[in-house]
Enzyme design. Structure first.
Site, PDB file in Angstrom:
ATOM      1  N   GLU A 164      57.734  33.271  22.538  1.00  0.00           N
ATOM      2  CA  GLU A 164      57.857  32.380  23.686  1.00  0.00           C
ATOM      3  C   GLU A 164      56.465  31.818  24.004  1.00  0.00           C
ATOM      4  O   GLU A 164      55.458  32.241  23.416  1.00  0.00           O
ATOM      5  CB  GLU A 164      58.434  33.129  24.911  1.00  0.00           C
ATOM      6  CG  GLU A 164      58.819  32.175  26.037  1.00  0.00           C
ATOM      7  CD  GLU A 164      59.725  32.776  27.118  1.00  0.00           C
ATOM      8  OE1 GLU A 164      60.088  33.952  27.034  1.00  0.00           O
ATOM      9  OE2 GLU A 164      60.063  32.019  28.060  1.00  0.00           O
ATOM     10  N   ASP A 190      61.437  29.210  29.712  1.00  0.00           N
ATOM     11  CA  ASP A 190      62.508  29.093  30.711  1.00  0.00           C
ATOM     12  C   ASP A 190      62.065  28.082  31.771  1.00  0.00           C
ATOM     13  O   ASP A 190      60.924  27.622  31.767  1.00  0.00           O
ATOM     14  CB  ASP A 190      62.852  30.456  31.325  1.00  0.00           C
ATOM     15  CG  ASP A 190      61.741  31.022  32.186  1.00  0.00           C
ATOM     16  OD1 ASP A 190      60.564  30.892  31.783  1.00  0.00           O
ATOM     17  OD2 ASP A 190      62.015  31.584  33.262  1.00  0.00           O
ATOM     18  N   ASP A 234      58.653  33.798  13.707  1.00  0.00           N
ATOM     19  CA  ASP A 234      58.718  32.425  14.208  1.00  0.00           C
ATOM     20  C   ASP A 234      60.180  31.982  14.249  1.00  0.00           C
ATOM     21  O   ASP A 234      60.656  31.285  13.355  1.00  0.00           O
ATOM     22  CB  ASP A 234      57.887  31.499  13.307  1.00  0.00           C
ATOM     23  CG  ASP A 234      57.996  30.044  13.760  1.00  0.00           C
ATOM     24  OD1 ASP A 234      58.287  29.809  14.948  1.00  0.00           O
ATOM     25  OD2 ASP A 234      57.797  29.148  12.910  1.00  0.00           O
ATOM     26  N   HIS A 279      60.133  29.913  21.420  1.00  0.00           N
ATOM     27  CA  HIS A 279      61.189  30.109  22.422  1.00  0.00           C
ATOM     28  C   HIS A 279      60.821  29.260  23.639  1.00  0.00           C
ATOM     29  O   HIS A 279      60.211  29.736  24.598  1.00  0.00           O
ATOM     30  CB  HIS A 279      61.300  31.595  22.792  1.00  0.00           C
ATOM     31  CG  HIS A 279      62.508  31.899  23.621  1.00  0.00           C
ATOM     32  ND1 HIS A 279      63.728  32.218  23.072  1.00  0.00           N
ATOM     33  CD2 HIS A 279      62.706  31.909  24.956  1.00  0.00           C
ATOM     34  CE1 HIS A 279      64.618  32.415  24.030  1.00  0.00           C
ATOM     35  NE2 HIS A 279      64.010  32.231  25.198  1.00  0.00           N
TER      36      HIS A 279
HETATM   37  O1  G3I Z   1      53.646  48.544  32.303  1.00  0.00           O
HETATM   38  C1  G3I Z   1      54.158  49.123  31.097  1.00  0.00           C
HETATM   39  C2  G3I Z   1      53.166  50.072  30.504  1.00  0.00           C
HETATM   40  O2  G3I Z   1      52.963  51.151  31.385  1.00  0.00           O
HETATM   41  C3  G3I Z   1      53.679  50.565  29.149  1.00  0.00           C
HETATM   42  O3  G3I Z   1      52.693  51.347  28.524  1.00  0.00           O
HETATM   43  C4  G3I Z   1      53.991  49.359  28.249  1.00  0.00           C
HETATM   44  C5  G3I Z   1      54.598  49.802  26.928  1.00  0.00           C
HETATM   45  O4  G3I Z   1      55.312  48.787  26.297  1.00  0.00           O
HETATM   46  O5  G3I Z   1      54.896  48.517  28.901  1.00  0.00           O
HETATM   47  C6  G3I Z   1      54.417  47.997  30.113  1.00  0.00           C
HETATM   48  O6  G3I Z   1      55.385  47.155  30.665  1.00  0.00           O
HETATM   49  C7  G3I Z   1      55.561  45.927  30.031  1.00  0.00           C
HETATM   50  C8  G3I Z   1      55.339  44.823  31.062  1.00  0.00           C
HETATM   51  O7  G3I Z   1      55.614  43.577  30.488  1.00  0.00           O
HETATM   52  C9  G3I Z   1      53.902  44.794  31.556  1.00  0.00           C
HETATM   53  O8  G3I Z   1      53.003  44.472  30.517  1.00  0.00           O
HETATM   54  C10 G3I Z   1      56.967  45.851  29.483  1.00  0.00           C
HETATM   55  O9  G3I Z   1      57.127  46.782  28.433  1.00  0.00           O
HETATM   56  C11 G3I Z   1      57.259  44.461  28.976  1.00  0.00           C
HETATM   57  O10 G3I Z   1      58.626  44.367  28.613  1.00  0.00           O
HETATM   58  C12 G3I Z   1      56.944  43.432  30.050  1.00  0.00           C
HETATM   59  O11 G3I Z   1      57.058  42.161  29.480  1.00  0.00           O
HETATM   60  C13 G3I Z   1      57.108  41.076  30.377  1.00  0.00           C
HETATM   61  C14 G3I Z   1      58.391  40.284  30.103  1.00  0.00           C
HETATM   62  O12 G3I Z   1      58.398  39.128  30.927  1.00  0.00           O
HETATM   63  C15 G3I Z   1      59.642  41.086  30.396  1.00  0.00           C
HETATM   64  O13 G3I Z   1      59.706  41.445  31.720  1.00  0.00           O
HETATM   65  C16 G3I Z   1      55.897  40.201  30.103  1.00  0.00           C
HETATM   66  O14 G3I Z   1      54.715  40.878  30.514  1.00  0.00           O
HETATM   67  C17 G3I Z   1      55.998  38.885  30.852  1.00  0.00           C
HETATM   68  O15 G3I Z   1      54.974  38.035  30.380  1.00  0.00           O
HETATM   69  C18 G3I Z   1      57.354  38.233  30.591  1.00  0.00           C
HETATM   70  O16 G3I Z   1      57.433  37.124  31.420  1.00  0.00           O
HETATM   71  C19 G3I Z   1      58.487  36.217  31.196  1.00  0.00           C
HETATM   72  C20 G3I Z   1      59.086  35.933  32.567  1.00  0.00           C
HETATM   73  O17 G3I Z   1      59.701  37.113  33.054  1.00  0.00           O
HETATM   74  C21 G3I Z   1      60.088  34.777  32.514  1.00  0.00           C
HETATM   75  N1  G3I Z   1      59.474  33.618  31.911  1.00  0.00           N
HETATM   76  C22 G3I Z   1      58.988  33.846  30.584  1.00  0.00           C
HETATM   77  C23 G3I Z   1      57.929  34.927  30.572  1.00  0.00           C
HETATM   78  C24 G3I Z   1      57.358  35.154  29.188  1.00  0.00           C
HETATM   79  O18 G3I Z   1      58.231  35.774  28.297  1.00  0.00           O
HETATM   80  O1  9MR Z   2      65.095  32.761  27.529  1.00  0.00           O
HETATM   81  C1  9MR Z   2      64.645  33.851  28.304  1.00  0.00           C
HETATM   82  C2  9MR Z   2      63.134  33.929  28.262  1.00  0.00           C
HETATM   83  O2  9MR Z   2      62.575  32.772  28.805  1.00  0.00           O
HETATM   84  C3  9MR Z   2      62.653  35.205  28.959  1.00  0.00           C
HETATM   85  O3  9MR Z   2      61.283  35.394  28.809  1.00  0.00           O
HETATM   86  C4  9MR Z   2      63.374  36.401  28.372  1.00  0.00           C
HETATM   87  C5  9MR Z   2      62.965  37.715  29.019  1.00  0.00           C
HETATM   88  O4  9MR Z   2      63.195  37.736  30.360  1.00  0.00           O
HETATM   89  O5  9MR Z   2      64.753  36.249  28.480  1.00  0.00           O
HETATM   90  C6  9MR Z   2      65.245  35.111  27.795  1.00  0.00           C
HETATM   91  O6  9MR Z   2      66.614  35.009  27.982  1.00  0.00           O
HETATM   92  C7  9MR Z   2      67.372  35.873  27.181  1.00  0.00           C
HETATM   93  C8  9MR Z   2      68.040  36.896  28.077  1.00  0.00           C
HETATM   94  O7  9MR Z   2      67.075  37.711  28.706  1.00  0.00           O
HETATM   95  C9  9MR Z   2      69.006  37.717  27.271  1.00  0.00           C
HETATM   96  N1  9MR Z   2      69.934  36.876  26.553  1.00  0.00           N
HETATM   97  C10 9MR Z   2      69.299  35.921  25.637  1.00  0.00           C
HETATM   98  C11 9MR Z   2      68.354  35.017  26.390  1.00  0.00           C
HETATM   99  C12 9MR Z   2      67.573  34.073  25.439  1.00  0.00           C
HETATM  100  O8  9MR Z   2      68.341  33.408  24.572  1.00  0.00           O
END
Ligand code: G3I
Ligand code: 9MR
Length: 579
Positions: free
Chosen positions: A556, A192, A547, A505
């Site tokens: 991603e 993103d 993939d 991604h």
């Molecule tokens: O903290 C809980 C833990 O207690 C539990 O046991 C575990 C079980 O699945 O989940 C943990 O939470 C997770 C959290 O990350 C911390 O690790 C969530 O399930 C998981 O959904 C969450 O994922 C994060 C994701 O964003 C969604 O919020 C990723 O760490 C984080 O790297 C990712 O970051 C995104 C940015 O928001 C936007 N840009 C892209 C980036 C990468 O995808």
């Molecule tokens: O593209 C987004 C990605 O960079 C983020 O890590 C992810 C989780 O926050 O979300 C992706 O965007 C998706 C959105 O959350 C839900 N609709 C589909 C989007 C990707 O195509």
């Protein structure tokens, strides 16, 4: 889980406990992955341990053959077959560490098949290390990438970020809602186009730590970026692009730091130049302030070594760090709460003791002021494998690296113990792994490959303190995992390996008209959450990867995932060059 362990659970006298434990271990969920021989597809230094994983129910003979055919150059027999709780089927380890002659090879096992090609050679990770850094250049905001530097992935400028709006959640007396500020440069976080301070924290830090650890190495590397050829290492030039942005995220009125700079919603599959949605800075918070303070403290001491090239910058960064630290003292418990109208990444974290410890450690190292050591209960601060939300490990890592210069205030024995305790706990998890990699269930989260690489980074801290080879060997096994010794069969770094992700991604890679994705990025990696609801070949934690652009939860790419790849490949090069 090993079959021995399963057997011992089943033989427990209390049937109820056995059933409970089996219930939380996923039964061998269906997998449509083809079982084949898996090996690090980039390769090995001549002196490194070399292991491939063979799908088999019993020990088998194996051969290493030249990639272009011919007689076997090494033969051996695998160890016994075993299973693992996180993937399907039984596997056995083929150890060919005895093969040291440089060349390109494959592993063959009669009745099973052959592996991907890999190399044995000196400097086998140099190109990968360069590319993993260059990936940050490809993710620069607010600039065009000319073909001279970006090759096939040249693109027009986007996101100037000179007209960024203060979101309602970030309004203050001097900057009411709707105020326009300038906040250019920085790296896009991931696939993103957002820029997030918390995640920039660990990413920028890890790259600076790589430079602190291996200054000579990085002074000699040429990355072909616009700043190449100036008086500082290209790695530092690249990091400066993000530091310049981070500095603009501090409110000059009070020293607080905005959590992120993004649009309200994720934009579609477009190139940077083709998206013009309004961008906002959103809410100040304790985590952002402390991440900022920590990174600026580190940057100040690193940039201070290049005062002639960057006059006045080290002092500016230290002053910014001190103001952010003060702001956090006055606002010690302000979590980021995503406003209702904002849908981009959260990076929310409500527990700040680790951020306080990290910022205090960096301020202490940079200033030598004992008040920073005393500001935090270090004796009560545990070590942990780092992630964007858990940064105490970064404090211990920096303290360990600088342990000889800390002065009397610091407890140097405590620092050594914290590093070695964690490394030993990591290594111990290899005992339950039929794949011979020190991983556990909790590593299979969103961005699992970064958990893998951060474990390796922590093992390398213990090596630096103790010189014990088992820590380097553990780091090697973890890097092997990321580069192909895993059940998916992928080397997860774009462009590096025989079979690599083609559909990450990553908006630029998806929207451009180049077949290959931007090179040098590590994909998130397998984890069973399947939050994106894409189709996966398996529900097993280590196999749940696809993939496909659809899979933002496993495919991603992100700046905080590439950073430990840079660190680990750079350190392994340095260690191997010296042995
Ligand atoms: O903290 C809980 C833990 O207690 C539990 O046991 C575990 C079980 O699945 O989940 C943990 O939470 C997770 C959290 O990350 C911390 O690790 C969530 O399930 C998981 O959904 C969450 O994922 C994060 C994701 O964003 C969604 O919020 C990723 O760490 C984080 O790297 C990712 O970051 C995104 C940015 O928001 C936007 N840009 C892209 C980036 C990468 O995808
Ligand atoms: O593209 C987004 C990605 O960079 C983020 O890590 C992810 C989780 O926050 O979300 C992706 O965007 C998706 C959105 O959350 C839900 N609709 C589909 C989007 C990707 O195509």
């Amino acid at each position: 889980m090993s079959s021995t362990l399963i057997r011992s659970i089943i033989s427990l006298p209390f049937a109820v406990s056995a059933l409970t434990m089996l219930a939380i271990t996923p039964a061998h969920a269906e997998s449509t992955l083809a079982a084949s021989i898996q090996v690090n597809q980039v390769g090995f230094h001549p002196a490194a341990p070399k292991v491939a994983v063979v799908p088999t129910g019993a020990a088998r003979d194996f051969a290493v053959v030249p990639a272009d055919g011919g007689e076997a150059v090494f033969t051996g027999t695998t160890g016994d077959a075993d299973d693992w709780a996180f993937s399907s089927g039984e596997v056995a380890l083929a150890d060919f560490s005895g093969l040291q002659a440089p060349g390109l090879y494959r592993i063959e096992v009669e009745g099973v098949g052959e592996s991907h090609i890999f190399e044995i050679g000196d400097s086998v990770y140099d190109a990968l290390n360069d590319a993993a850094i260059k990936a940050y250049y490809f993710n620069r905001a607010s600039t065009a990438l000319p073909a001279q530097y970006a090759g096939d992935w040249a693109r027009a400028a986007g996101h100037p970020d000179t007209q960024v709006m203060i979101h309602a959640s970030a309004a203050s007396d001097s900057r009411p809602e709707g105020t326009i500020i300038s906040s250019p440069k920085g790296w896009y976080d991931a696939g993103d186009y957002g820029k997030y301070i918390v995640n920039s924290g660990i990413s920028t830090y890890t790259l600076l730590a790589a430079l602190e650890r291996d200054r000579e190495r990085y002074t000699a590397r040429e990355l072909n970026i616009p700043e190449s050829g100036n008086a500082v290492p290209d790695l530092l030039d690249e990091v400066m692009w993000n530091l310049d942005w981070m500095l603009t995220m501090q409110d000059p009125a009070d020293g607080g730091v905005y959590h992120k700079l993004t649009t309200l919603n994720f934009v579609g599959e477009v190139m940077p130049a083709d998206t013009h949605e309004q961008r906002y800075v959103v809410q100040k918070g304790t985590a952002a302030a402390l991440n900022f303070a920590a990174v600026m403290a580190v940057a100040s001491r690193v940039v201070g070594e290049y005062e002639q090239a960057f006059p006045g910058r080290a002092a500016e960064m230290l002053a910014a760090a001190e103001r952010a630290w003060q702001w956090a003292q006055a606002n010690p418990d302000l979590p980021y709460r995503q406003p209702d109208d904002v849908k981009t990444g959260g990076y929310g974290d409500g527990e700040f003791s680790d951020e306080f410890a990290w910022a205090a450690a960096e301020m202490f190292i940079t200033t030598a002021d004992p008040r920073y050591w005393e500001a935090v209960d270090f004796a009560g601060t545990q070590n942990a494998v780092p992630s964007w939300s858990q940064v105490s490990g970064l404090a211990w890592m920096s303290l360990a690296h600088h342990v000889d210069g800390l002065g009397d205030a610091a407890n140097t024995a405590l620092i050594g113990n914290r590093v070695v305790e964690l490394a030993d706990a990591v290594l111990a998890t290899a005992e339950n792994s039929a794949w011979g990699v020190p991983l556990q269930r909790s590593d299979f989260v969103w961005g699992s490959n970064s958990a893998v690489l951060n474990r390796a980074m922590m093992l390398l801290q213990a090596y630096d303190l103790s010189g014990k080879p088992e820590y380097v060997d553990g780091a090697q096994a973890l890097l092997d995992w990321v580069l192909g010794r895993n059940p998916t069969g992928y080397s997860f770094v774009t462009g590096h390996g025989d079979k690599t992700p083609m559909h990450i991604h990553h908006r630029q890679s998806q929207a451009d008209d180049v077949v290959d994705p931007v090179p040098g990025f590590v994909a998130g990696g397998p984890q069973p959450g399947q939050q994106d609801k894409c189709e996966y070949p398996s529900k097993m934690p280590a196999e749940s990867f696809v993939d496909h652009w659809c899979s933002y939860s496993t495919n991603e790419v992100t700046i905080n995932w590439n950073a430990p790849l840079v660190y680990v490949t750079g350190v392994l090069e340095s260690i191997n060059a010296a042995r």
